[in-house]
Design a protein around this motif. Structure first.
Motif, PDB file in Angstrom:
ATOM      1  N   ARG A   6       0.836  -1.208   0.000  1.00 49.17           N
ATOM      2  CA  ARG A   6       0.000   0.000   0.000  1.00 49.17           C
ATOM      3  C   ARG A   6       0.865   1.250   0.000  1.00 49.17           C
ATOM      4  NH1 ARG A   6      -3.906  -1.915   4.491  1.00 49.17           N
ATOM      5  NH2 ARG A   6      -5.463  -2.983   3.257  1.00 49.17           N
ATOM      6  N   GLU A   7       1.953   1.199   0.757  1.00 57.32           N
ATOM      7  CA  GLU A   7       2.850   2.344   0.838  1.00 57.32           C
ATOM      8  C   GLU A   7       3.598   2.565  -0.472  1.00 57.32           C
ATOM      9  OE1 GLU A   7       6.836   3.218   3.329  1.00 57.32           O
ATOM     10  OE2 GLU A   7       5.123   2.527   4.499  1.00 57.32           O
ATOM     11  N   ASN A   8       4.001   1.470  -1.114  1.00 62.12           N
ATOM     12  CA  ASN A   8       4.761   1.567  -2.364  1.00 62.12           C
ATOM     13  C   ASN A   8       4.483   0.326  -3.199  1.00 62.12           C
ATOM     14  OD1 ASN A   8       6.571   1.799  -4.452  1.00 62.12           O
ATOM     15  ND2 ASN A   8       8.396   1.708  -3.161  1.00 62.12           N
ATOM     16  N   ALA A   9       3.588   0.438  -4.172  1.00 58.51           N
ATOM     17  CA  ALA A   9       3.216  -0.713  -5.001  1.00 58.51           C
ATOM     18  C   ALA A   9       4.364  -1.199  -5.870  1.00 58.51           C
ATOM     19  CB  ALA A   9       2.012  -0.359  -5.873  1.00 58.51           C
ATOM     20  N   ARG A  10       5.410  -0.418  -5.990  1.00 56.56           N
ATOM     21  CA  ARG A  10       6.564  -0.801  -6.819  1.00 56.56           C
ATOM     22  C   ARG A  10       7.704  -1.399  -6.003  1.00 56.56           C
ATOM     23  NH1 ARG A  10       7.951   3.353 -11.424  1.00 56.56           N
ATOM     24  NH2 ARG A  10       9.304   1.595 -11.819  1.00 56.56           N
ATOM     25  N   ILE A  11       7.491  -1.629  -4.725  1.00 52.66           N
ATOM     26  CA  ILE A  11       8.529  -2.212  -3.888  1.00 52.66           C
ATOM     27  C   ILE A  11       8.884  -3.600  -4.427  1.00 52.66           C
ATOM     28  CG2 ILE A  11       6.903  -3.198  -2.218  1.00 52.66           C
ATOM     29  CD1 ILE A  11       8.971  -2.512  -0.013  1.00 52.66           C
ATOM     30  N   SER A  12      10.140  -3.942  -4.374  1.00 50.89           N
ATOM     31  CA  SER A  12      10.579  -5.228  -4.915  1.00 50.89           C
ATOM     32  C   SER A  12      10.228  -6.376  -3.968  1.00 50.89           C
ATOM     33  CB  SER A  12      12.087  -5.217  -5.174  1.00 50.89           C
ATOM     34  OG  SER A  12      12.792  -5.210  -3.936  1.00 50.89           O
ATOM     35  N   THR A  41      -6.432  -6.432  -5.989  1.00 47.16           N
ATOM     36  CA  THR A  41      -7.177  -6.330  -7.243  1.00 47.16           C
ATOM     37  C   THR A  41      -6.471  -5.476  -8.284  1.00 47.16           C
ATOM     38  OG1 THR A  41      -8.453  -4.475  -6.381  1.00 47.16           O
ATOM     39  CG2 THR A  41      -9.406  -6.681  -6.125  1.00 47.16           C
ATOM     40  N   SER A  42      -5.565  -4.600  -7.859  1.00 50.85           N
ATOM     41  CA  SER A  42      -4.850  -3.771  -8.827  1.00 50.85           C
ATOM     42  C   SER A  42      -3.699  -3.058  -8.134  1.00 50.85           C
ATOM     43  CB  SER A  42      -5.779  -2.751  -9.465  1.00 50.85           C
ATOM     44  OG  SER A  42      -6.200  -1.801  -8.500  1.00 50.85           O
ATOM     45  N   TYR A  43      -2.849  -2.497  -8.941  1.00 52.66           N
ATOM     46  CA  TYR A  43      -1.767  -1.645  -8.469  1.00 52.66           C
ATOM     47  C   TYR A  43      -2.019  -0.280  -9.082  1.00 52.66           C
ATOM     48  CZ  TYR A  43       0.424  -6.003  -7.078  1.00 52.66           C
ATOM     49  OH  TYR A  43       0.683  -7.205  -6.483  1.00 52.66           O
ATOM     50  N   THR A  44      -1.625   0.770  -8.379  1.00 60.82           N
ATOM     51  CA  THR A  44      -1.953   2.100  -8.853  1.00 60.82           C
ATOM     52  C   THR A  44      -0.823   3.086  -8.597  1.00 60.82           C
ATOM     53  OG1 THR A  44      -3.653   3.801  -8.831  1.00 60.82           O
ATOM     54  CG2 THR A  44      -3.075   2.847  -6.704  1.00 60.82           C
ATOM     55  N   VAL A  45      -0.989   4.269  -9.120  1.00 64.86           N
ATOM     56  CA  VAL A  45      -0.048   5.357  -8.914  1.00 64.86           C
ATOM     57  C   VAL A  45      -0.763   6.463  -8.158  1.00 64.86           C
ATOM     58  CG1 VAL A  45       1.315   7.131 -10.076  1.00 64.86           C
ATOM     59  CG2 VAL A  45       1.187   4.830 -11.041  1.00 64.86           C
ATOM     60  N   ARG A  46      -0.131   6.983  -7.122  1.00 65.60           N
ATOM     61  CA  ARG A  46      -0.677   8.139  -6.417  1.00 65.60           C
ATOM     62  C   ARG A  46       0.087   9.368  -6.879  1.00 65.60           C
ATOM     63  NH1 ARG A  46      -0.448   6.158  -0.312  1.00 65.60           N
ATOM     64  NH2 ARG A  46       1.672   5.955  -1.027  1.00 65.60           N
TER      65      ARG A  46
END
Length: 133
Positions: A6-12, A41-46
């Motif tokens: 949730r904090e960073n959807a791009r975390i490895s 359900t999805s990943y997003t950009v804030r």
């Protein structure tokens, strides 16, 4: 894991494994399971708030006639100016977050929304300042 995503959807996967003290394979399997079972359900950009200071943001409270809420929601979900849409209890049936690039377009958006069949009444509040993010 969910908190980190949730904090960073791009975390490895490797970073999640390090932070949660699990193996990389365990983290990968858990994420795949959560995706397969629709927990994720999805990943997003804030986007950074106030990135565009000219952006007009508002909340519109909407009353819906009788049992027409689902039809109204269906129409509202098609409008690109609507950022979020919530059902509520109390005086208003729906709460809609709207964004516009200028006042002329904002006026057109309001007119478009108010003309949807099944909308009985509405009240719109333009956001002036945000203090807590």
């Amino acid at each position: 894991m969910l908190g980190l995503l949730r904090e960073n959807a791009r975390i490895s996967i490797t970073k999640i494994a390090q932070k949660t003290r699990n193996s990389r394979a365990t983290v990968q399997k858990r994420i795949e399971y959560m995706e397969a079972t629709s927990i994720i359900t999805s990943y997003t950009v804030r986007i950074k708030p106030n990135l565009n200071p000219q952006l007009i943001q508002a909340w519109m409270s909407i009353m819906v006639e009788g049992n027409k809420a689902q039809a109204v929601i269906k129409e509202l979900r098609l409008d690109p100016a609507i950022q979020t849409l919530h059902t509520t209890n109390g005086k208003w049936d729906l709460l809609v977050e709207i964004q516009s690039d200028n006042l002329v377009n904002f006026d057109l958006i309001l007119s478009r929304i108010r003309s949807i069949s099944g909308i009985y009444n509405s009240e719109t509040n333009i956001l002036l300042s945000t203090y807590k993010i």
